[in-house]
Design a protein around this motif. Sequence first.
Motif, mmCIF file in Angstrom:
data_model
loop_
_atom_site.group_PDB
_atom_site.id
_atom_site.type_symbol
_atom_site.label_atom_id
_atom_site.label_comp_id
_atom_site.label_asym_id
_atom_site.label_seq_id
_atom_site.Cartn_x
_atom_site.Cartn_y
_atom_site.Cartn_z
ATOM 1 N N LEU A 1 -8.003 -0.777 -12.709
ATOM 2 C CA LEU A 1 -6.469 -0.313 -12.447
ATOM 3 C C LEU A 1 -7.367 1.784 -11.367
ATOM 4 C CD1 LEU A 1 -3.866 1.597 -13.645
ATOM 5 C CD2 LEU A 1 -5.441 1.922 -15.871
ATOM 6 N N PHE A 2 -8.509 2.255 -11.687
ATOM 7 C CA PHE A 2 -8.659 3.315 -11.218
ATOM 8 C C PHE A 2 -9.226 2.887 -9.885
ATOM 9 C CE2 PHE A 2 -9.039 4.726 -15.792
ATOM 10 C CZ PHE A 2 -7.803 6.096 -15.230
ATOM 11 N N ALA A 3 -9.910 1.781 -9.375
ATOM 12 C CA ALA A 3 -9.616 1.606 -7.528
ATOM 13 C C ALA A 3 -8.162 1.398 -7.055
ATOM 14 C CB ALA A 3 -10.671 0.177 -7.846
ATOM 15 N N ALA A 4 -7.689 0.980 -7.641
ATOM 16 C CA ALA A 4 -6.527 0.502 -6.734
ATOM 17 C C ALA A 4 -5.935 1.715 -6.500
ATOM 18 C CB ALA A 4 -5.665 -0.067 -7.904
ATOM 19 N N ILE A 5 -5.867 2.735 -7.984
ATOM 20 C CA ILE A 5 -4.902 3.617 -7.559
ATOM 21 C C ILE A 5 -5.410 4.943 -7.321
ATOM 22 C CG2 ILE A 5 -4.693 6.119 -9.421
ATOM 23 C CD1 ILE A 5 -4.479 4.482 -11.730
ATOM 24 N N ALA A 6 -7.083 4.895 -6.588
ATOM 25 C CA ALA A 6 -7.755 5.987 -5.728
ATOM 26 C C ALA A 6 -7.159 5.430 -4.446
ATOM 27 C CB ALA A 6 -9.221 5.869 -5.725
ATOM 28 N N LYS A 7 -6.863 3.880 -3.915
ATOM 29 C CA LYS A 7 -6.441 3.452 -2.814
ATOM 30 C C LYS A 7 -4.714 3.724 -2.205
ATOM 31 C CE LYS A 7 -10.144 0.256 -3.071
ATOM 32 N NZ LYS A 7 -10.538 -1.021 -3.657
ATOM 33 N N LEU B 1 1.156 -1.066 -0.083
ATOM 34 C CA LEU B 1 -0.064 -0.096 -0.199
ATOM 35 C C LEU B 1 0.534 0.949 -0.219
ATOM 36 C CD1 LEU B 1 -3.021 0.573 0.471
ATOM 37 C CD2 LEU B 1 -2.489 1.010 2.913
ATOM 38 N N LEU B 2 0.475 1.892 -0.899
ATOM 39 C CA LEU B 2 1.346 3.431 -0.759
ATOM 40 C C LEU B 2 0.533 4.931 -0.684
ATOM 41 C CD1 LEU B 2 3.421 2.258 -4.886
ATOM 42 C CD2 LEU B 2 4.103 1.329 -2.316
ATOM 43 N N SER B 3 1.537 5.644 -0.452
ATOM 44 C CA SER B 3 0.691 6.357 -0.376
ATOM 45 C C SER B 3 0.223 7.432 -0.904
ATOM 46 C CB SER B 3 2.183 7.755 0.617
ATOM 47 O OG SER B 3 1.245 9.155 0.004
ATOM 48 N N ARG B 4 -1.002 8.078 -0.751
ATOM 49 C CA ARG B 4 -2.035 8.128 -2.391
ATOM 50 C C ARG B 4 -1.015 9.838 -2.618
ATOM 51 N NH1 ARG B 4 -7.586 8.434 -2.511
ATOM 52 N NH2 ARG B 4 -7.884 10.125 -2.025
ATOM 53 N N ALA B 5 -0.073 10.430 -2.002
ATOM 54 C CA ALA B 5 0.526 11.722 -2.365
ATOM 55 C C ALA B 5 1.385 10.435 -3.634
ATOM 56 C CB ALA B 5 1.217 11.825 -1.201
ATOM 57 N N ASN B 6 1.736 9.683 -4.354
ATOM 58 C CA ASN B 6 2.734 9.327 -5.261
ATOM 59 C C ASN B 6 1.652 9.049 -6.159
ATOM 60 O OD1 ASN B 6 4.624 8.422 -3.684
ATOM 61 N ND2 ASN B 6 4.041 6.497 -2.818
ATOM 62 N N TYR B 7 0.183 9.666 -6.158
ATOM 63 C CA TYR B 7 -0.608 9.416 -6.871
ATOM 64 C C TYR B 7 -1.135 10.621 -7.601
ATOM 65 C CZ TYR B 7 0.008 4.254 -6.637
ATOM 66 O OH TYR B 7 0.730 3.711 -6.077
ATOM 67 N N PHE B 8 -1.801 11.537 -7.300
ATOM 68 C CA PHE B 8 -2.554 12.830 -7.106
ATOM 69 C C PHE B 8 -1.708 13.834 -7.349
ATOM 70 C CE2 PHE B 8 -5.336 9.897 -4.838
ATOM 71 C CZ PHE B 8 -6.229 9.753 -5.509
ATOM 72 N N SER B 9 -1.976 14.714 -8.716
ATOM 73 C CA SER B 9 -0.973 15.835 -8.758
ATOM 74 C C SER B 9 -1.878 17.443 -7.761
ATOM 75 C CB SER B 9 -0.464 15.843 -10.372
ATOM 76 O OG SER B 9 -1.488 15.917 -11.205
#
Length: 449
Positions: A362-368, A26-34
């Motif tokens: 894909l987007f569920a994984a990214i959202a989490k 599980l990674l930080s959401r900070a990795n994913y959203f800009s």
Amino acid sequence: MSNHSTRRDFVRSTSLLAGGVLAAPLLSRANYFSGADDAIKVAVVGCGGRGTGAAMQAILTKENVKIVALADAFRDRLDGCYKSLTAEDMSDVTGKPGNLKHKVDVPEERKFTGFDAYKKAIALADVVILATPPGFRPLHFEEAVRMGKHVFMEKPVATDPAGVQKVLDAAAIAKQKKLNVVVGLQRRYQNSYLELFKKKDLIGDITSAQAWWNGDGVWVNARKPNQTEMEYQVRNWYYFVWLCGDHIAEQHIHNIDAVNWFKGAFPVKATGMGGRQVRKGKDHGEIFDHHYVEFEYPDGSILNSQCRHWPKTPGKVDELLVGTKGKIMCGRGAITDLKGNPLFQFDRQKENNPYQAEHDVLFAAIAKGEYKFADAEHGAQSTLSSIIGRMATYSGQEIRADKALASGLSLQPAVYAWDAKPPVMPDADGNYAIATPGITKYFEGMAAR
């Protein structure tokens, strides 16, 4: 997919995929959203039929997804994509009144055209949809990974061995960066195939397989006055190997990949035959209209594969796997013993829309903030399988996968520009050279097509 398909063709009923992927840290959401609004920002690179469909599927997921940039070689295709995504009435897609405009934020300054448009669009996104003609895919995937973006990319992922190697190299970096990558080989996200895969041991060791993609063919974009040769080929891309890979790569890869998946291996060599018997006009470029290939796996087992584009003949898109104890008939969703007695039958009521499922997961994984998908490597290897099949039918020679990959053979032009010469040019009568078994050669210094 036809350029003239409707939205209804792009998007069908949605169903979430259950299981079938590996757990990952599980990674930080900070990795994913800009962005400040917490939306997952998506750029679409390639706004034709499949790109528009993939964009639609992205915004139909239940996640907070927003299309923020569009890129295409041609402005008219970009405009067509934007029009589809922002239509007032989307009831044919969603099944209810209203539209999805609130999920599309692409002002004029974020609409990019030309060969370098992809760089500008990718820079603005968290997730990139790569859906141009496949000849461009290695270049675009490499750039997306370099910029640290998650990727959905259509298959095939290349049209030549050099492109496959580029994708494999970028895939390794994507893993290091924990970037989710999904490839549009949707059988791997389809419930019936997933259930058959879970039960594949019922047939014992797989000793042989068959695969088919036999259909009528696809669209043709006729040459127009004042087009440069490069523009004509990019608009009529399906019929040029450097852009499309031939239909054994562009469509039949689905069946070849399914067999590779169930086998847990990739073919080491291919022999085959093919040609142009029916579809052979000037607008049909240089590709064959039929291929028949014998692929051999490391354990000596054989996949007999056939694909053709012949109107008014029976169509068949399917796979059959034969094992020491039984058979898997993918199209029927059935498993039997060697005498035909049923061992398993998939319940068709549980089937999903795999095109939508790819985006849902894909987007569920990214959202989490999860890293769960690393499809690029097997996408590249199955692309290589289809390429060695094409090289075998074009040359009439046995083609080994390792030798093909090591060759570094590239079919791409030296320069991407509208006034540049494409890798293949027509003769004075407008005809293109066609590969000829026994004459066309690879790996021996002779020009290959």
